[in-house]
Structure formats: C-alpha cells, structure tokens
Design a protein around this motif. Structure first.
Motif, PDB file in Angstrom:
ATOM      1  N   ALA A   1     116.630 -13.996  22.273  1.00 36.52           N
ATOM      2  CA  ALA A   1     115.592 -15.012  22.391  1.00 36.52           C
ATOM      3  C   ALA A   1     115.994 -16.153  23.319  1.00 36.52           C
ATOM      4  O   ALA A   1     115.126 -16.864  23.846  1.00 36.52           O
ATOM      5  N   GLU A   2     117.323 -16.342  23.558  1.00 39.91           N
ATOM      6  CA  GLU A   2     117.787 -17.426  24.409  1.00 39.91           C
ATOM      7  C   GLU A   2     118.046 -16.993  25.840  1.00 39.91           C
ATOM      8  O   GLU A   2     118.260 -17.846  26.724  1.00 39.91           O
ATOM      9  N   ARG A   3     118.070 -15.700  26.113  1.00 41.18           N
ATOM     10  CA  ARG A   3     118.466 -15.247  27.446  1.00 41.18           C
ATOM     11  C   ARG A   3     117.447 -15.633  28.508  1.00 41.18           C
ATOM     12  O   ARG A   3     117.811 -16.047  29.609  1.00 41.18           O
ATOM     13  N   ARG A   4     116.165 -15.473  28.188  1.00 45.45           N
ATOM     14  CA  ARG A   4     115.152 -15.842  29.179  1.00 45.45           C
ATOM     15  C   ARG A   4     115.165 -17.352  29.437  1.00 45.45           C
ATOM     16  O   ARG A   4     115.009 -17.803  30.578  1.00 45.45           O
ATOM     17  N   ARG A   5     115.347 -18.152  28.372  1.00 46.61           N
ATOM     18  CA  ARG A   5     115.395 -19.598  28.555  1.00 46.61           C
ATOM     19  C   ARG A   5     116.583 -20.018  29.412  1.00 46.61           C
ATOM     20  O   ARG A   5     116.459 -20.888  30.286  1.00 46.61           O
ATOM     21  N   LEU A   6     117.743 -19.395  29.184  1.00 47.20           N
ATOM     22  CA  LEU A   6     118.909 -19.716  30.000  1.00 47.20           C
ATOM     23  C   LEU A   6     118.718 -19.291  31.452  1.00 47.20           C
ATOM     24  O   LEU A   6     119.156 -19.976  32.380  1.00 47.20           O
ATOM     25  N   ARG A   7     118.065 -18.137  31.658  1.00 43.46           N
ATOM     26  CA  ARG A   7     117.811 -17.703  33.040  1.00 43.46           C
ATOM     27  C   ARG A   7     116.884 -18.681  33.752  1.00 43.46           C
ATOM     28  O   ARG A   7     117.113 -19.053  34.917  1.00 43.46           O
ATOM     29  N   GLU A   8     115.821 -19.121  33.069  1.00 42.20           N
ATOM     30  CA  GLU A   8     114.897 -20.056  33.691  1.00 42.20           C
ATOM     31  C   GLU A   8     115.542 -21.416  33.920  1.00 42.20           C
ATOM     32  O   GLU A   8     115.183 -22.130  34.872  1.00 42.20           O
ATOM     33  N   SER A   9     116.479 -21.809  33.054  1.00 37.70           N
ATOM     34  CA  SER A   9     117.174 -23.082  33.274  1.00 37.70           C
ATOM     35  C   SER A   9     118.051 -23.041  34.531  1.00 37.70           C
ATOM     36  O   SER A   9     118.321 -24.078  35.124  1.00 37.70           O
ATOM     37  N   GLN A  10     118.476 -21.842  34.940  1.00 38.26           N
ATOM     38  CA  GLN A  10     119.234 -21.679  36.174  1.00 38.26           C
ATOM     39  C   GLN A  10     118.336 -21.457  37.397  1.00 38.26           C
ATOM     40  O   GLN A  10     118.832 -21.187  38.499  1.00 38.26           O
ATOM     41  N   SER A  11     116.982 -21.534  37.175  1.00 39.11           N
ATOM     42  CA  SER A  11     115.994 -21.334  38.256  1.00 39.11           C
ATOM     43  C   SER A  11     116.162 -19.957  38.892  1.00 39.11           C
ATOM     44  O   SER A  11     116.115 -19.801  40.118  1.00 39.11           O
ATOM     45  N   LEU A  12     116.351 -18.944  38.055  1.00 33.11           N
ATOM     46  CA  LEU A  12     116.500 -17.569  38.521  1.00 33.11           C
ATOM     47  C   LEU A  12     115.350 -16.730  37.993  1.00 33.11           C
ATOM     48  O   LEU A  12     114.903 -16.903  36.865  1.00 33.11           O
ATOM     49  N   THR A  13     114.864 -15.821  38.822  1.00 30.62           N
ATOM     50  CA  THR A  13     113.852 -14.875  38.395  1.00 30.62           C
ATOM     51  C   THR A  13     114.524 -13.587  37.918  1.00 30.62           C
ATOM     52  O   THR A  13     115.722 -13.377  38.130  1.00 30.62           O
ATOM     53  N   GLN A  14     113.743 -12.747  37.269  1.00 28.43           N
ATOM     54  CA  GLN A  14     114.287 -11.472  36.813  1.00 28.43           C
ATOM     55  C   GLN A  14     114.729 -10.603  37.983  1.00 28.43           C
ATOM     56  O   GLN A  14     115.734  -9.889  37.895  1.00 28.43           O
ATOM     57  N   ALA A  15     113.982 -10.681  39.075  1.00 31.06           N
ATOM     58  CA  ALA A  15     114.368  -9.889  40.245  1.00 31.06           C
ATOM     59  C   ALA A  15     115.692 -10.368  40.832  1.00 31.06           C
ATOM     60  O   ALA A  15     116.537  -9.554  41.254  1.00 31.06           O
TER      61      ALA A  15
END
Length: 360
Positions: A13-27
């Motif tokens: 549940a925290e992985r997507r939030r951490l990715r968005e906090s780094q300004s990174l997309t899934q791609a």
C-alpha cells in the motif's frame, strides 16, 4: 549480526505513494529496474513481490540512501536497513503533526498533479483548478474522516473528478465557451480526442494510463465492476488509436497524457487560502441554516397565534327549491281584496261565547 535473507521492502500500500513522492512513473521505474510496466503495477498492488537484484534496485528507488557503504561491510542492503532501524529506535520522538500541517502536506503532495489530471478530464484550466480547490475544501471540512482514510489522496482525487465532471457546469456562463487550445498540434489532437469520449470512459483512461492505477483500483474508484472498467478502457484506447495511430501503444499513450498535462502549466492555490475558503464557506452555510431555522420558528409561532382555536363548520351554499310559487311583491289592493277585508272586519267571528267567572 545475522544477515537477513530477504530485501526489506515497504508494504504494497505504500509503494505507489513512495514512487509518486520521488516523481517517478511506473514506466520509468520499470525501465530502471529492467521489467515491464505490468510487473511494477503488480508489485504495487501486492500480487507479486520482487526478488534478488531486482528487489534491491526497486528498494533503492523507493527509499534511496545517499550514505555510501564501506567495501568491507557485508550485505549492503541488510546493513543499511539495520542502520535505519537503529536510527529510528534511537531518534527522539517527533511531535505529531497538527491537522493544518497534515492537510498542507497532503495538499502539497497531491494538488499539483491532481490539477493536471483534472485538466485532462475537462480541457478547461479554470475548471480544473476550481474542482481541485473544491475537493480540498471538502477534505478540510471533513478532515477527521479524511485523516483516517486508508487512501486520503484517492479520496481527494475521486471528489475532484466528481466536481470536474458534474453536468451542472454547462449552465454556467463562464463555461459555455471553449478555452484556448494547447499550443502543440499533438496536444490539441489528443485533448480533442479525449473530450469526445464519454465521461466514464475518459475517467477510466486517465486513471489507468495517466495516473497509473491498476484495473481493480480503477474499477473501485469509478464505482464499476472490473469487467466494466476493462471494457471502458479498451473502448477508449481503440478510439484514441483510431484517431491517433501514433498513440496505439499504451506506453506511448501514457507518455502523451503526461506530456499534455505538463504542457498545460497549471498551478494550484496555496493551502492556507484553501483552508480559509473552506472555513468561510462552512461559516456562511452555518449562518444560513441558523437564519432559516429562526424564520421557520417565527412562521410557526405566528401561525399558532393566528389560527382558530375551535372548529367552525363551513356554511353550506344555498339551493333553489322547486315547486314554490314566487312571493308577490307589496302593492295596492284590488277591489275584491278591499271588499274581503271590510267583510272580515265587520263580521263577528262565530264560535263559543266567552266564559266570565262568577263571584261566589
């Protein structure tokens, strides 16, 4: 020290939030780790878990550690995780955030990207800003509920989308005329294609290919079944591919949506202004409710004092009786009537004699 055999990773549940906090997309994460975008989406939803070197790379992307590890130290990932745990245990406890600070942090994290996403739904810059501000005003008004929500960003995003796609905006004078289109021809074509889609299809496409949500999360946020969300997504992709063949690939479509949102150059208001507007709106609604209640009490009191205290049956309307001759109007007597009157006056009435009492 015993080396942990697994790489420490945050909960799904925290992985997507951490990715968005780094300004990174899934791609971007998929390209850096060396996997497909669907694999990264499966990691964020918890369906699968990375292992080995990919897990180490994925963990470093989510929580990078700038401090270098000595060459003699064994198991760099495990040692780093152990240091983090020791530092977390020995660090002094920090004071909890106030509601205003927590709201400002959520606003700073979500508002800029949410304004760009809402622009993809409406094609109007001013409406996108208004919808996001209205969503955060509702969030501040209901902050005790939003603060304990498992996904506060999703709560605000769903509210902003509902405000942006409301059909009542068509009756507003400022939204009857289209806004200036984007400067780039590719952005104009993509935006016009998006606006031809029905609102549920457009919202599903933006959530899945623009935001990067999985299909189950997209279906849950749009209040549809997974099969219905998949059908909407396929129909939207086919429509875009028919009009714009260069965006037939979902990866290219995702990049096109990100570029269109970035070229809009939208800015969100300050969080303090949003909180002040929310409090002012709540205060106005409270005053209006009090005034309406006072007016209702006054009308009720006036009715109780002026209403009749007993029942008065209504008077029945008059009806015409058939067969009764009309009454003659008064006037001079005829000769026959005068003779009859004189005879009645001069003739003694016949009958028994009057009885007089006799004295004893």
């Amino acid at each position: 020290m015993t080396q942990s055999p697994t790489i420490p990773l945050p909960p799904p549940a925290e992985r997507r939030r951490l990715r968005e906090s780094q300004s990174l997309t899934q791609a971007q994460v998929a390209e850096l780790v060396g996997v497909s975008r669907e694999t990264v989406r499966a990691w964020e939803t918890g369906r699968t878990t990375p292992r080995g070197r990919k897990a180490q790379t994925y963990a470093s992307l989510l929580a990078p550690t700038p401090t270098p590890t000595p060459a003699s130290a064994p198991a760099p990932a495990a040692v780093t995780a152990t240091k983090d745990v020791v530092a977390a245990d020995t660090s002094p406890p920090t004071a909890p955030l106030t509601p205003a600070q927590a709201f400002d942090a959520l606003y700073a994290f979500c508002a800029p990207a949410l304004v760009r996403q809402t622009y993809l739904l409406t094609g109007r810059r001013e409406l996108a800003r208004e919808s996001v501000e209205r969503a955060f005003q509702l969030a501040w008004h209901r902050w005790p509920e939003v603060a304990v929500d498992p996904d506060p960003a999703g709560w605000v995003r769903a509210t902003a989308y509902e405000c942006a796609l409301s059909p009542w905006h068509r009756f507003r004078a400022r939204h009857r005329h289209p806004e200036a289109p984007p400067a780039e021809a590719a952005d104009r074509a993509l935006l016009s294609t998006l606006l031809t889609l029905p609102p549920p299809y457009r919202r599903t496409l933006v959530l899945h290919d623009g935001v990067g949500l999985g299909l189950p999360e997209t279906a849950a946020e749009t209040e549809a079944s997974t099969r219905a969300a998949a059908g909407r997504l396929l129909h939207a992709r086919e429509t875009v591919a028919t009009r714009l063949p260069d965006l037939a690939d979902p990866a290219h479509l995702s990049s096109g949506l990100a570029g269109l949102a970035a070229h809009a150059r939208l800015r969100a208001a300050r969080p303090s202004a949003v909180r002040a507007c929310s409090e002012r709106r709540a205060r106005n609604w409270t005053q209006a409710a009090i005034a309406f209640t006072v007016a209702l009490i006054g009308a009720t009191t006036f009715t109780l004092h002026t209403a009749p205290t007993r029942y008065e049956p209504p008077v029945a309307p008059g009806t015409t009786v058939q067969g009764v001759p009309p009454q003659a109007a008064p006037g001079p007597l005829s000769r026959t009537e005068r003779n009859l009157r004189e005879r009645l006056q001069n003739t003694m009435p016949s009958g028994p004699q009057r009885v007089h009492p006799e004295p004893r």
